[in-house]
Scaffold this motif. Sequence first.
Motif, PDB file in Angstrom:
ATOM      1  N   ALA A 298       0.833  -1.158   0.023  1.00 53.25           N
ATOM      2  CA  ALA A 298       0.225   0.086   0.026  1.00 53.25           C
ATOM      3  C   ALA A 298       0.908   1.258   0.140  1.00 53.25           C
ATOM      4  CB  ALA A 298      -0.755  -0.006   1.072  1.00 53.25           C
ATOM      5  N   ILE A 299       1.905   1.261   0.680  1.00 55.42           N
ATOM      6  CA  ILE A 299       2.916   2.420   0.923  1.00 55.42           C
ATOM      7  C   ILE A 299       3.421   2.491  -0.579  1.00 55.42           C
ATOM      8  CG2 ILE A 299       4.976   3.221   1.650  1.00 55.42           C
ATOM      9  CD1 ILE A 299       4.274   1.709   4.186  1.00 55.42           C
ATOM     10  N   ALA A 300       3.878   1.229  -1.306  1.00 49.91           N
ATOM     11  CA  ALA A 300       4.606   1.619  -2.465  1.00 49.91           C
ATOM     12  C   ALA A 300       3.443   2.137  -3.550  1.00 49.91           C
ATOM     13  CB  ALA A 300       5.001   0.197  -3.107  1.00 49.91           C
ATOM     14  N   ALA A 301       2.270   1.665  -3.470  1.00 46.10           N
ATOM     15  CA  ALA A 301       1.235   2.315  -4.276  1.00 46.10           C
ATOM     16  C   ALA A 301       1.083   3.748  -4.393  1.00 46.10           C
ATOM     17  CB  ALA A 301      -0.268   1.339  -4.142  1.00 46.10           C
ATOM     18  N   LEU A 302       1.008   4.058  -2.856  1.00 43.07           N
ATOM     19  CA  LEU A 302       1.039   5.514  -2.982  1.00 43.07           C
ATOM     20  C   LEU A 302       2.105   6.349  -3.423  1.00 43.07           C
ATOM     21  CD1 LEU A 302      -0.233   5.913   0.791  1.00 43.07           C
ATOM     22  CD2 LEU A 302      -1.588   6.478  -1.228  1.00 43.07           C
ATOM     23  N   HIS A 303       3.213   5.742  -3.322  1.00 42.45           N
ATOM     24  CA  HIS A 303       4.550   6.595  -4.236  1.00 42.45           C
ATOM     25  C   HIS A 303       4.140   6.579  -5.752  1.00 42.45           C
ATOM     26  CE1 HIS A 303       7.333   7.335  -0.892  1.00 42.45           C
ATOM     27  NE2 HIS A 303       7.162   5.839  -0.464  1.00 42.45           N
ATOM     28  N   ASP A 304       3.777   5.255  -6.244  1.00 41.54           N
ATOM     29  CA  ASP A 304       3.496   5.084  -7.629  1.00 41.54           C
ATOM     30  C   ASP A 304       2.513   5.934  -8.264  1.00 41.54           C
ATOM     31  OD1 ASP A 304       5.608   3.230  -7.470  1.00 41.54           O
ATOM     32  OD2 ASP A 304       4.599   1.656  -7.967  1.00 41.54           O
ATOM     33  N   VAL A 318       2.801   8.092   6.401  1.00 43.74           N
ATOM     34  CA  VAL A 318       3.251   7.767   7.882  1.00 43.74           C
ATOM     35  C   VAL A 318       2.235   6.930   8.540  1.00 43.74           C
ATOM     36  CG1 VAL A 318       3.369   9.211   9.995  1.00 43.74           C
ATOM     37  CG2 VAL A 318       4.303  10.181   7.736  1.00 43.74           C
ATOM     38  N   ALA A 319       1.010   7.185   7.990  1.00 43.69           N
ATOM     39  CA  ALA A 319      -0.181   6.306   8.824  1.00 43.69           C
ATOM     40  C   ALA A 319       0.056   4.977   8.527  1.00 43.69           C
ATOM     41  CB  ALA A 319      -1.549   6.963   8.507  1.00 43.69           C
ATOM     42  N   LEU A 320       0.531   4.643   7.390  1.00 44.90           N
ATOM     43  CA  LEU A 320       0.661   3.136   6.947  1.00 44.90           C
ATOM     44  C   LEU A 320       1.894   2.646   7.605  1.00 44.90           C
ATOM     45  CD1 LEU A 320      -0.296   3.247   3.226  1.00 44.90           C
ATOM     46  CD2 LEU A 320      -1.511   2.062   5.015  1.00 44.90           C
ATOM     47  N   TYR A 321       2.823   3.524   7.960  1.00 41.43           N
ATOM     48  CA  TYR A 321       4.161   3.097   8.726  1.00 41.43           C
ATOM     49  C   TYR A 321       3.708   2.827  10.181  1.00 41.43           C
ATOM     50  CZ  TYR A 321       7.615   3.383   4.972  1.00 41.43           C
ATOM     51  OH  TYR A 321       8.384   3.127   4.022  1.00 41.43           O
ATOM     52  N   VAL A 333      12.067  -0.578   9.859  1.00 39.79           N
ATOM     53  CA  VAL A 333      10.466   0.110   9.661  1.00 39.79           C
ATOM     54  C   VAL A 333      10.644   1.444  10.508  1.00 39.79           C
ATOM     55  CG1 VAL A 333       8.094   0.011  10.213  1.00 39.79           C
ATOM     56  CG2 VAL A 333       9.299  -2.098   9.536  1.00 39.79           C
ATOM     57  N   ALA A 334      10.903   1.527  11.666  1.00 36.25           N
ATOM     58  CA  ALA A 334      11.016   2.808  12.383  1.00 36.25           C
ATOM     59  C   ALA A 334      12.019   3.882  11.397  1.00 36.25           C
ATOM     60  CB  ALA A 334      11.748   2.547  13.686  1.00 36.25           C
ATOM     61  N   LEU A 335      12.958   3.577  10.777  1.00 38.74           N
ATOM     62  CA  LEU A 335      14.053   4.389   9.937  1.00 38.74           C
ATOM     63  C   LEU A 335      12.824   4.850   8.774  1.00 38.74           C
ATOM     64  CD1 LEU A 335      16.371   5.491   8.649  1.00 38.74           C
ATOM     65  CD2 LEU A 335      16.971   3.122   7.723  1.00 38.74           C
ATOM     66  N   ASN A 336      12.273   4.170   8.270  1.00 39.21           N
ATOM     67  CA  ASN A 336      11.527   4.540   7.071  1.00 39.21           C
ATOM     68  C   ASN A 336      10.347   5.518   7.507  1.00 39.21           C
ATOM     69  OD1 ASN A 336      12.964   3.003   5.109  1.00 39.21           O
ATOM     70  ND2 ASN A 336      11.923   1.073   5.447  1.00 39.21           N
ATOM     71  N   ARG A 337       9.920   5.118   8.683  1.00 42.14           N
ATOM     72  CA  ARG A 337       8.504   5.960   9.349  1.00 42.14           C
ATOM     73  C   ARG A 337       9.323   7.274   9.579  1.00 42.14           C
ATOM     74  NH1 ARG A 337       7.246   8.090  13.673  1.00 42.14           N
ATOM     75  NH2 ARG A 337       4.774   8.472  13.907  1.00 42.14           N
ATOM     76  N   ALA A 338      10.597   7.479  10.152  1.00 45.61           N
ATOM     77  CA  ALA A 338      11.062   8.571  10.269  1.00 45.61           C
ATOM     78  C   ALA A 338      11.397   9.398   9.113  1.00 45.61           C
ATOM     79  CB  ALA A 338      12.471   8.548  11.391  1.00 45.61           C
ATOM     80  N   TYR A 366      24.029   0.290   9.105  1.00 42.45           N
ATOM     81  CA  TYR A 366      23.147   0.464   7.988  1.00 42.45           C
ATOM     82  C   TYR A 366      23.659   1.697   7.024  1.00 42.45           C
ATOM     83  CZ  TYR A 366      19.088   0.042   4.650  1.00 42.45           C
ATOM     84  OH  TYR A 366      18.115   0.069   3.857  1.00 42.45           O
ATOM     85  N   HIS A 367      24.050   1.546   5.960  1.00 39.71           N
ATOM     86  CA  HIS A 367      24.504   2.800   5.486  1.00 39.71           C
ATOM     87  C   HIS A 367      23.468   3.709   5.026  1.00 39.71           C
ATOM     88  CE1 HIS A 367      23.219   0.197   1.698  1.00 39.71           C
ATOM     89  NE2 HIS A 367      23.276   1.304   1.140  1.00 39.71           N
ATOM     90  N   LEU A 368      22.284   3.162   4.880  1.00 39.82           N
ATOM     91  CA  LEU A 368      21.067   4.301   4.424  1.00 39.82           C
ATOM     92  C   LEU A 368      20.734   4.990   5.674  1.00 39.82           C
ATOM     93  CD1 LEU A 368      19.026   2.225   1.642  1.00 39.82           C
ATOM     94  CD2 LEU A 368      20.692   4.062   1.588  1.00 39.82           C
ATOM     95  N   PHE A 369      20.924   4.606   6.916  1.00 34.54           N
ATOM     96  CA  PHE A 369      20.657   5.336   8.096  1.00 34.54           C
ATOM     97  C   PHE A 369      21.295   6.416   8.192  1.00 34.54           C
ATOM     98  CE2 PHE A 369      21.853   6.090  12.478  1.00 34.54           C
ATOM     99  CZ  PHE A 369      20.649   6.532  13.032  1.00 34.54           C
TER     100      PHE A 369
END
Length: 424
Positions: A298-304, A318-321, A333-338, A366-369
């Motif tokens: 659902a998150i990916a769909a909102l981006h697309d 944010v609500a979906l996270y 998951v917490a990183l992506n939500r932030a 984790y490099h992306l953090f």
Amino acid sequence: MTGQRAAGSVEAVFREDRGRLLALLAARFGDLDLAEEVVSDAMETALERWPVDGVPDKPLAWLLTVARRKALDRIRRDRAVAARLAALRVEADRSAAAHEEPGFDDIPDERLRLFFTCCHPALSMEARTALMLRFLAGLTTPEVARAFLVPAATMAQRIVRAKRKIRDARIPFRVPGPEELPDRLPGALRAVYLVFTEGYAASSGDGLMRPDLADEAVRLARILDGLLPGEREAKGLLALLVLTDARRAARVDAAGNQVLLEDQDRTLWDADLIAEGRRLVVPALTGPGVGPYAVQAAIAALHDEAVSFDATDWPQIVALYDVLLRIEPSPLVALNRAVAVAMRDGPEAGLILLDGLSGAAELRRYHLFHAARADLLGRLGRTAEAADAYRAALALTGNEPERATFQRRLAALTGRSREPGRGR
């Protein structure tokens, strides 16, 4: 028919139906080694016969008949093998009978048995993914070795050990019963997800992606969804993979440089995959007990669906996270939500959340953090701290296009053309 055309026909059947052949024979004889050997023999026979006799109307049935005969010949010649297979077969039959339930008789082919055998909890996650790529996706052992970045001989030994464990532990070739499926299915889905993750964002190497692995993961997800059409998380995983993979063409430019989401040309996104993913998301989310893959889809769909990065529905993301964090809490998951909160409420709000996660060892490695912190620090004008965070990200990534992205951003912050002591 020319030998070249016959070889092409065998290759096409091999690519599409090898997994089905292996599954049918492994389920019949209870031995993955034997199944693999006789499938290879049957393919060799096809290469000899089809140029002379022509490709049969039902190539898969022809190959299965030949492979079965070869398996029976081997068993007759080797009494020790015959005795061992007989014992395994009796045990498998008893196990299957004990778990027979209405609905499972309608499975269209035997690949589902092989899926769950390859993903048995007695095997390590690395062994599960290797076996799936080898026997269900149809990759050769050298191709699987490249996926794991190890020598072919090393991967061959790992696959042999995994097959031996299946044999010695007498892991049955069967679909888990309804009472077991909730515990066993997540492992199978996780293995497919990990294959896709490595394909979509390679952990090392000269390319940002491994398209071969991403393609095979989507193919495996399609197989699993087709064999378990009533399992919403199988559908959710497939939705997530196709919605994410839809952006593939826009993720690198003509020079091979990484293009971040906010800069991507959305006209390059695959509209057919997006439409498919959106159709799959609806049943994946419908009903009680929504799963983590459905939420991520659902998150990916909102981006697309967003016509531009600025038009993205960040409050809904944010609500979906928030939902995802409740049902599958993890530092990632917490990183992506932030990051999503930073897009909704500003960089200061996101940075506060990220700094609160800095104690998680998983994220420190984790490099992306570190890249996310660097981006937010840069937006806040905290240049020296942002530069340090980019250096931390550089020290942890082995993917060259990602390294180049971090180096460009670091250079923009510090006014240098390149980081001291590091070339490109």
